[in-house]
Design a protein around this motif. Sequence first.
Motif, PDB file in Angstrom:
ATOM      1  N   ILE A  75       0.830  -1.209   0.000  1.00 31.28           N
ATOM      2  CA  ILE A  75       0.000   0.000   0.000  1.00 31.28           C
ATOM      3  C   ILE A  75       0.863   1.256   0.000  1.00 31.28           C
ATOM      4  O   ILE A  75       0.568   2.235  -0.689  1.00 31.28           O
ATOM      5  N   PHE A  76       1.966   1.222   0.743  1.00 27.58           N
ATOM      6  CA  PHE A  76       2.891   2.362   0.765  1.00 27.58           C
ATOM      7  C   PHE A  76       3.471   2.619  -0.625  1.00 27.58           C
ATOM      8  O   PHE A  76       3.527   3.761  -1.089  1.00 27.58           O
ATOM      9  N   THR A  80       2.771   5.885  -2.973  1.00 27.07           N
ATOM     10  CA  THR A  80       3.882   6.720  -3.424  1.00 27.07           C
ATOM     11  C   THR A  80       3.843   6.922  -4.934  1.00 27.07           C
ATOM     12  O   THR A  80       3.995   8.047  -5.425  1.00 27.07           O
ATOM     13  N   LEU A  81       3.619   5.858  -5.680  1.00 24.21           N
ATOM     14  CA  LEU A  81       3.581   5.938  -7.138  1.00 24.21           C
ATOM     15  C   LEU A  81       2.378   6.730  -7.630  1.00 24.21           C
ATOM     16  O   LEU A  81       2.508   7.624  -8.475  1.00 24.21           O
ATOM     17  N   ILE A  82       1.208   6.426  -7.090  1.00 25.69           N
ATOM     18  CA  ILE A  82      -0.011   7.117  -7.516  1.00 25.69           C
ATOM     19  C   ILE A  82       0.081   8.605  -7.192  1.00 25.69           C
ATOM     20  O   ILE A  82      -0.223   9.466  -8.028  1.00 25.69           O
ATOM     21  N   CYS A 121       7.712  12.528  -2.266  1.00 29.47           N
ATOM     22  CA  CYS A 121       6.838  11.508  -2.856  1.00 29.47           C
ATOM     23  C   CYS A 121       6.461  10.453  -1.824  1.00 29.47           C
ATOM     24  O   CYS A 121       5.355   9.898  -1.862  1.00 29.47           O
ATOM     25  N   PHE A 122       7.383  10.192  -0.894  1.00 23.72           N
ATOM     26  CA  PHE A 122       7.098   9.192   0.128  1.00 23.72           C
ATOM     27  C   PHE A 122       6.001   9.652   1.090  1.00 23.72           C
ATOM     28  O   PHE A 122       5.366   8.827   1.758  1.00 23.72           O
ATOM     29  N   ILE A 123       5.774  10.969   1.153  1.00 29.97           N
ATOM     30  CA  ILE A 123       4.685  11.471   1.992  1.00 29.97           C
ATOM     31  C   ILE A 123       3.345  10.983   1.456  1.00 29.97           C
ATOM     32  O   ILE A 123       2.433  10.649   2.225  1.00 29.97           O
ATOM     33  N   TRP A 124       3.240  10.923   0.111  1.00 32.35           N
ATOM     34  CA  TRP A 124       2.024  10.362  -0.481  1.00 32.35           C
ATOM     35  C   TRP A 124       1.834   8.921  -0.026  1.00 32.35           C
ATOM     36  O   TRP A 124       0.708   8.484   0.240  1.00 32.35           O
ATOM     37  N   GLY A 125       2.920   8.180   0.046  1.00 30.46           N
ATOM     38  CA  GLY A 125       2.842   6.793   0.505  1.00 30.46           C
ATOM     39  C   GLY A 125       2.379   6.693   1.945  1.00 30.46           C
ATOM     40  O   GLY A 125       1.554   5.836   2.290  1.00 30.46           O
ATOM     41  N   ILE A 126       2.895   7.579   2.798  1.00 31.81           N
ATOM     42  CA  ILE A 126       2.511   7.583   4.212  1.00 31.81           C
ATOM     43  C   ILE A 126       1.038   7.963   4.368  1.00 31.81           C
ATOM     44  O   ILE A 126       0.290   7.326   5.123  1.00 31.81           O
ATOM     45  N   ILE A 132      -5.843   4.296   4.041  1.00 31.39           N
ATOM     46  CA  ILE A 132      -6.423   3.002   3.688  1.00 31.39           C
ATOM     47  C   ILE A 132      -6.505   2.074   4.894  1.00 31.39           C
ATOM     48  O   ILE A 132      -7.527   1.405   5.118  1.00 31.39           O
ATOM     49  N   LYS A 133      -5.471   2.013   5.698  1.00 32.06           N
ATOM     50  CA  LYS A 133      -5.423   1.065   6.810  1.00 32.06           C
ATOM     51  C   LYS A 133      -6.166   1.533   8.067  1.00 32.06           C
ATOM     52  O   LYS A 133      -6.774   0.729   8.772  1.00 32.06           O
ATOM     53  N   ALA A 134      -6.122   2.828   8.335  1.00 25.86           N
ATOM     54  CA  ALA A 134      -6.670   3.304   9.609  1.00 25.86           C
ATOM     55  C   ALA A 134      -7.950   4.128   9.470  1.00 25.86           C
ATOM     56  O   ALA A 134      -8.895   3.946  10.245  1.00 25.86           O
TER      57      ALA A 134
END
Length: 212
Positions: A75-76, A80-82, A121-126, A132-134
């Motif tokens: 999901i991370f 990040t990619l999206i 970009c990793f902020i999007w992943g976070i 999605i999870k919480a």
Amino acid sequence: MKKQIKKILFIALWLFIIGGLLGFIIETFWYYIKNGTWINKQGLWYTPLKPIYGCGLIIITLLLYKRINDNILNIFIYGTLIGSIYEYATSIFQEYVLNTYTWTYQSFNFNINGRIYLPYCFIWGIITLLWIKALYPLFIRFIHHIASKKYIYINYILIIFLLYDITLTTIITYRYAHRLENTSNKILQYVDKHYPDPLIKQRFPKLRIISK
């Protein structure tokens, strides 16, 4: 069918509001942490929302809500990619359609054409992982409640108002970058009169015109 369409519409509405409001809060406090001063980071004329985050949350939810049971790493990575692709595309749209920009990473290392900055970009992943999870399961319970008949007119009023605010902001932004062009269009004449450059700079202090 109508009931299903209505529910989808209300889901999109509240994803936009939640994402846009969280984006406004995050960017406002992040700017203060980095620079020690407060600045208005809203992206719409009348509402304290950042449309890039609102639309981003809609896209992320649409593409990933069925992957709620995937592992955290997947999901991370997806997020990040999206998010990176979406931010890059949004930058292109703003430049070539509105002839403006509100962010650039040209002075940063590890940027791609100044449109995205790889560490960010990793902020999007976070954000995607947390959503999605919480938060998404809580959102589903919320939307089931807010989409009931009791609140139906509130939803419709919000939709109409946001469509107006988005349309007005788009016209104002476009005109800000094309102020010198002569026009007999009454709408643009109204914008020139009631939304002059100093007012726009006060409302959108990070908005810049792209010189051609």
